[in-house]
Design a protein around this motif. Structure first.
Motif, mmCIF file in Angstrom:
data_model
loop_
_atom_site.group_PDB
_atom_site.id
_atom_site.type_symbol
_atom_site.label_atom_id
_atom_site.label_comp_id
_atom_site.label_asym_id
_atom_site.label_seq_id
_atom_site.Cartn_x
_atom_site.Cartn_y
_atom_site.Cartn_z
ATOM 1 N N THR A 40 0.853 -1.178 0.000
ATOM 2 C CA THR A 40 0.000 0.000 0.000
ATOM 3 C C THR A 40 0.892 1.233 0.000
ATOM 4 O O THR A 40 1.853 1.310 0.759
ATOM 5 C CB THR A 40 -0.895 0.018 1.255
ATOM 6 O OG1 THR A 40 -1.658 -1.187 1.277
ATOM 7 C CG2 THR A 40 -1.841 1.191 1.244
ATOM 8 N N LEU A 41 0.556 2.178 -0.876
ATOM 9 C CA LEU A 41 1.277 3.444 -0.946
ATOM 10 C C LEU A 41 0.417 4.507 -0.284
ATOM 11 O O LEU A 41 -0.780 4.612 -0.578
ATOM 12 C CB LEU A 41 1.560 3.827 -2.395
ATOM 13 C CG LEU A 41 2.302 2.774 -3.227
ATOM 14 C CD1 LEU A 41 2.466 3.254 -4.663
ATOM 15 C CD2 LEU A 41 3.637 2.446 -2.607
ATOM 16 N N VAL A 42 1.001 5.256 0.620
ATOM 17 C CA VAL A 42 0.264 6.305 1.328
ATOM 18 C C VAL A 42 0.822 7.658 0.902
ATOM 19 O O VAL A 42 2.022 7.911 1.014
ATOM 20 C CB VAL A 42 0.384 6.149 2.860
ATOM 21 C CG1 VAL A 42 -0.423 7.234 3.575
ATOM 22 C CG2 VAL A 42 -0.084 4.760 3.295
ATOM 23 N N ASP A 43 -0.066 8.497 0.393
ATOM 24 C CA ASP A 43 0.295 9.857 -0.010
ATOM 25 C C ASP A 43 -0.326 10.842 0.960
ATOM 26 O O ASP A 43 -1.371 10.563 1.566
ATOM 27 C CB ASP A 43 -0.229 10.179 -1.411
ATOM 28 C CG ASP A 43 0.430 9.342 -2.495
ATOM 29 O OD1 ASP A 43 1.535 8.823 -2.259
ATOM 30 O OD2 ASP A 43 -0.168 9.211 -3.569
ATOM 31 N N ARG A 44 0.308 11.996 1.081
ATOM 32 C CA ARG A 44 -0.270 13.071 1.883
ATOM 33 C C ARG A 44 -0.675 14.177 0.926
ATOM 34 O O ARG A 44 0.145 14.701 0.173
ATOM 35 C CB ARG A 44 0.721 13.601 2.902
ATOM 36 C CG ARG A 44 0.058 14.604 3.821
ATOM 37 C CD ARG A 44 0.834 14.812 5.057
ATOM 38 N NE ARG A 44 -0.036 15.500 6.002
ATOM 39 C CZ ARG A 44 0.295 15.755 7.222
ATOM 40 N NH1 ARG A 44 1.469 15.364 7.671
ATOM 41 N NH2 ARG A 44 -0.519 16.389 8.015
ATOM 42 N N GLU A 45 -1.958 14.495 0.937
ATOM 43 C CA GLU A 45 -2.510 15.517 0.055
ATOM 44 C C GLU A 45 -2.177 16.905 0.598
ATOM 45 O O GLU A 45 -1.857 17.073 1.774
ATOM 46 C CB GLU A 45 -4.025 15.343 -0.071
ATOM 47 C CG GLU A 45 -4.445 13.995 -0.648
ATOM 48 C CD GLU A 45 -4.062 13.828 -2.104
ATOM 49 O OE1 GLU A 45 -4.339 14.734 -2.895
ATOM 50 O OE2 GLU A 45 -3.467 12.787 -2.435
ATOM 51 N N SER A 46 -2.300 17.914 -0.253
ATOM 52 C CA SER A 46 -1.982 19.289 0.158
ATOM 53 C C SER A 46 -2.905 19.796 1.262
ATOM 54 O O SER A 46 -2.537 20.679 2.028
ATOM 55 C CB SER A 46 -2.027 20.229 -1.046
ATOM 56 O OG SER A 46 -3.297 20.173 -1.656
ATOM 57 N N ASP A 47 -4.105 19.213 1.376
ATOM 58 C CA ASP A 47 -5.045 19.629 2.422
ATOM 59 C C ASP A 47 -4.810 18.884 3.744
ATOM 60 O O ASP A 47 -5.554 19.051 4.702
ATOM 61 C CB ASP A 47 -6.488 19.464 1.960
ATOM 62 C CG ASP A 47 -6.869 18.017 1.668
ATOM 63 O OD1 ASP A 47 -6.031 17.110 1.875
ATOM 64 O OD2 ASP A 47 -8.007 17.789 1.221
ATOM 65 N N GLY A 48 -3.768 18.037 3.786
ATOM 66 C CA GLY A 48 -3.435 17.327 5.011
ATOM 67 C C GLY A 48 -4.004 15.927 5.115
ATOM 68 O O GLY A 48 -3.584 15.152 5.969
ATOM 69 N N ARG A 49 -4.976 15.589 4.268
ATOM 70 C CA ARG A 49 -5.537 14.233 4.308
ATOM 71 C C ARG A 49 -4.531 13.236 3.741
ATOM 72 O O ARG A 49 -3.640 13.590 2.983
ATOM 73 C CB ARG A 49 -6.820 14.146 3.475
ATOM 74 C CG ARG A 49 -7.972 14.916 4.046
ATOM 75 C CD ARG A 49 -9.222 14.700 3.226
ATOM 76 N NE ARG A 49 -9.005 15.099 1.831
ATOM 77 C CZ ARG A 49 -9.855 14.846 0.840
ATOM 78 N NH1 ARG A 49 -10.973 14.205 1.078
ATOM 79 N NH2 ARG A 49 -9.597 15.238 -0.381
#
Length: 102
Positions: free
Chosen positions: A8-17
């Motif tokens: 699983t790849l986890v990204d952090r979005e610009s809105d913090g999610r």
């Protein structure tokens, strides 16, 4: 039961999610307020996705090995994790180390 471990790849979005996705399971991704929440949500979706495939007579998709994952970190990538999905041994797609299907 037999565990299939999917990357699983986890990204952090610009809105913090956080968004966790499973490259071996097309269209399986989930958001969360934290990395832990995103992983819990995507694990639930992965289990349901694989269960649905098995129920219609397909095999669980083969899990990629670590060496098959992209080595370069993507710009939004926060982390990587392995998540387990339980399947009957007969429903697991054989990989190179499990032999050729008959």
């Amino acid at each position: 039961m037999y565990k299939v471990w999917y990357w699983t790849l986890v990204d952090r979005e610009s809105d913090g999610r956080f968004i966790a996705s499973v490259p071996d399971l097309v269209d399986v991704a989930a958001y969360g307020a934290s990395e832990k929440d995103a992983l819990a949500n995507v694990t639930h979706l992965a289990v349901e996705h694989v269960r649905a495939l098995v129920e219609i007579g397909q095999l669980a998709p083969r899990a990629s090995r670590a060496s098959e994952m992209p080595s370069a970190t993507r710009s939004k990538e926060f982390s990587r994790a392995l998540i387990p999905v339980d399947v009957r041994r007969a429903s697991a797609t054989p990989g190179p180390t499990l032999g050729v299907p008959h």
